[in-house]
Scaffold this active site. Structure first.
Site, PDB file in Angstrom:
ATOM      1  N   GLU A 165       0.947  -1.282  -0.092  1.00 15.65           N
ATOM      2  CA  GLU A 165       0.437   0.071  -0.290  1.00 15.65           C
ATOM      3  C   GLU A 165       0.964   1.654  -0.194  1.00 15.65           C
ATOM      4  O   GLU A 165       0.680   2.482   0.695  1.00 15.65           O
ATOM      5  CB  GLU A 165      -1.202  -0.150   0.516  1.00 15.65           C
ATOM      6  CG  GLU A 165      -2.228  -1.064   1.033  1.00 15.65           C
ATOM      7  CD  GLU A 165      -2.849  -1.386   2.882  1.00 15.65           C
ATOM      8  OE1 GLU A 165      -2.363  -0.839   3.915  1.00 15.65           O
ATOM      9  OE2 GLU A 165      -3.708  -2.503   2.462  1.00 15.65           O
ATOM     10  N   GLU A 278      -6.081 -10.325  -1.383  1.00 16.72           N
ATOM     11  CA  GLU A 278      -7.383 -10.177  -0.403  1.00 16.72           C
ATOM     12  C   GLU A 278      -8.567 -10.667  -0.246  1.00 16.72           C
ATOM     13  O   GLU A 278      -9.502  -9.528   0.037  1.00 16.72           O
ATOM     14  CB  GLU A 278      -6.409  -8.928   0.437  1.00 16.72           C
ATOM     15  CG  GLU A 278      -5.331  -9.031   0.924  1.00 16.72           C
ATOM     16  CD  GLU A 278      -4.522  -7.382   1.657  1.00 16.72           C
ATOM     17  OE1 GLU A 278      -5.747  -6.770   2.363  1.00 16.72           O
ATOM     18  OE2 GLU A 278      -3.620  -7.163   2.022  1.00 16.72           O
TER      19      GLU A 278
HETATM   20  O1  9MR Z   1      -7.178  -8.133   8.491  1.00 16.07           O
HETATM   21  C1  9MR Z   1      -6.404  -7.858   9.370  1.00 16.07           C
HETATM   22  C2  9MR Z   1      -7.232  -7.015  10.470  1.00 16.07           C
HETATM   23  O2  9MR Z   1      -7.000  -7.953  11.262  1.00 16.07           O
HETATM   24  C3  9MR Z   1      -6.802  -5.831  10.953  1.00 16.07           C
HETATM   25  O3  9MR Z   1      -6.319  -5.243  12.084  1.00 16.07           O
HETATM   26  C4  9MR Z   1      -6.214  -4.487  10.312  1.00 16.07           C
HETATM   27  C5  9MR Z   1      -4.897  -3.893  10.314  1.00 16.07           C
HETATM   28  O4  9MR Z   1      -3.661  -4.425  10.856  1.00 16.07           O
HETATM   29  O5  9MR Z   1      -5.578  -5.244   8.930  1.00 16.07           O
HETATM   30  C6  9MR Z   1      -6.581  -6.001   8.711  1.00 16.07           C
HETATM   31  O6  9MR Z   1      -5.823  -6.531   7.077  1.00 16.07           O
HETATM   32  C7  9MR Z   1      -5.217  -5.549   6.146  1.00 16.07           C
HETATM   33  C8  9MR Z   1      -4.474  -6.772   5.496  1.00 16.07           C
HETATM   34  O7  9MR Z   1      -3.252  -6.440   5.772  1.00 16.07           O
HETATM   35  C9  9MR Z   1      -3.367  -5.070   4.472  1.00 16.07           C
HETATM   36  N1  9MR Z   1      -4.837  -4.600   3.498  1.00 16.07           N
HETATM   37  C10 9MR Z   1      -6.341  -4.276   3.886  1.00 16.07           C
HETATM   38  C11 9MR Z   1      -6.423  -5.193   4.948  1.00 16.07           C
HETATM   39  C12 9MR Z   1      -7.611  -4.912   5.380  1.00 16.07           C
HETATM   40  O8  9MR Z   1      -7.997  -4.041   6.368  1.00 16.07           O
END
Ligand code: 9MR
Length: 385
Positions: A165, A278
């Site tokens: 990102e 994802e």
């Molecule tokens: O699914 C993840 C959630 O449990 C966490 O709280 C969050 C913050 O770290 O990250 C989520 O996963 C993210 C991923 O690492 C990167 N792309 C977006 C995802 C959804 O926020």
């Protein structure tokens, strides 16, 4: 045909036979039974196309039923949180390897691949990386982080989201001609070169690992254009990058099929592979990869959103079918399609019911539609069946 390929074909054919013997997907009653119950696992159905993955910090906290679903359906796992810089490396010299080690071992024991997530990110990264450090010191910390982590799992983790990102949101026609990098602590400390460095450090630590740039909403609009500018620069500067991860946080209101189709071709034209990293398709509301509670009606992470109607589930199944038809069309380029979570209970958008197993681990119509998309492809994937 080699013996191995023949065996693979045999297995899928057997799986399909057992499916047909049950009368096909229409015969699988929604909610009839948790688990696969004799229905072929997605990893087998898509064996000749790409890997099928799920995300989660397995196995701790997962029930036997959930772990069974993982084993039946998926041949690659992404750790959802436990390998992010914050949790795994909270302070300089302090590492928390217990959960990541357990995940890697659980997968190794079952011949399930692991895709590491994520080495460098603007979020979930503690301040110590940047504290009182000049450029040389922050570079040293970045290198030490990547070398230690990638080195520890060398030969055990198949690939990594090296940078996650990096491109900013809210781009426009003007920014689309630039990389439009997010104003992150990494950019502020090291400038745009932080990406090249991260890829080089990861490659040095494990020359066989598949190295990915990963982002959301990069399939369309100004962010897609910026992603092409960025990737071309990385390639030109010799960054050892193998692929692009399109995160794939979509909703039944917005499944940009044509854009995804074009984006995969655009990345392939740069000589890169693509993974959908994802995937989830929320019911109603909007989606996107941003933090915070899911926007729109029914958004948010806590459980207990309005139950989906039959119509909602059908719209979601159609969306997934069209997506998988496009992924399959590009199967020579697409390496992996990973769902972001196992079930609607194990989802960051659980109130929006985005996944293919419901909160009680039962197959949803989306599951059947994804199988159908492979076994009986719709000649025109741009339209619903
Ligand atoms: O699914 C993840 C959630 O449990 C966490 O709280 C969050 C913050 O770290 O990250 C989520 O996963 C993210 C991923 O690492 C990167 N792309 C977006 C995802 C959804 O926020």
């Amino acid at each position: 045909m080699s013996g191995r390929i023949a065996t693979v074909f045999g297995c899928v054919a057997l799986a399909c036979l057992s499916w047909t013997a049950r009368g096909g997907p229409d015969d699988v009653k929604k909610g009839e039974k948790s688990g696969n119950g004799g229905v072929p696992g997605l990893k087998d159905v898509y064996k000749d196309s790409f890997r099928i993955g799920t995300a989660g910090d397995l196995p701790r906290g997962y029930s036997d039923e959930e772990l069974g679903l993982v084993e039946e359906n998926f041949n690659v796992v992404t750790p959802e949180n436990c390998m992010k810089p914050g949790p795994i490396h909270p302070e300089e010299g302090t590492w928390r390897f217990e959960r990541p080690d357990a995940l890697v071992q659980w997968c190794l024991d079952r011949q399930i691949a692991v895709h590491g997530h994520t080495l460098v990110w603007h979020a979930q990264t503690n301040d110590w990386f940047f504290r009182d450090g000049d450029k040389a010191e922050v570079t040293r910390r970045l290198k030490e982080h990547i070398s230690t982590l990638v080195g520890r799992y060398k030969g055990k983790i198949r690939g990594w989201d090296v940078v996650n990102e990096a491109i900013g949101d809210g781009g426009n026609a003007q920014t689309s001609e630039t990389e439009h990098l997010r104003n992150s602590p990494w950019v502020r400390a090291l400038g745009p070169e932080f990406l090249t460095l991260a890829f080089k450090f990861a490659h040095e630590a494990d020359p066989d690992a598949r190295l990915y740039y990963n982002d959301y909403n990069i399939e369309a609009g100004p962010k897609h254009a910026s992603s092409l500018v960025l990737l071309k620069r990385l390639i030109k500067d010799g960054a050892p990058i193998h692929g692009v991860g399109i995160q794939g946080h979509w909703s039944t209101n917005n499944v940009p099929i044509e854009a995804i189709d074009r984006a995969i071709a655009d990345y392939a034209a740069l000589g890169l592979k693509v993974s959908i990293t994802e995937l989830d398709v929320t019911i109603r509301g909007t989606s996107g990869g941003q933090f915070g509670p899911g926007p729109g009606p029914g958004g948010g992470r806590a459980g207990g959103g309005t139950p989906p109607s039959e119509q909602d589930l059908k719209a979601q199944a159609d969306a997934y079918a069209r997506l998988f038809a496009v992924f399959n069309k590009h199967k020579d380029v697409v390496e992996r399609v990973t769902f972001w979570g196992l079930s609607d209970r194990r989802s960051w958008r659980s109130r929006q019911h985005p996944l293919i197993f419901d909160a009680n681990n039962r197959r949803k119509p989306a599951y059947d539609a994804i199988v159908e998309a492979k076994l009986h492809p719709n000649p025109d994937p741009s339209t619903p069946r």
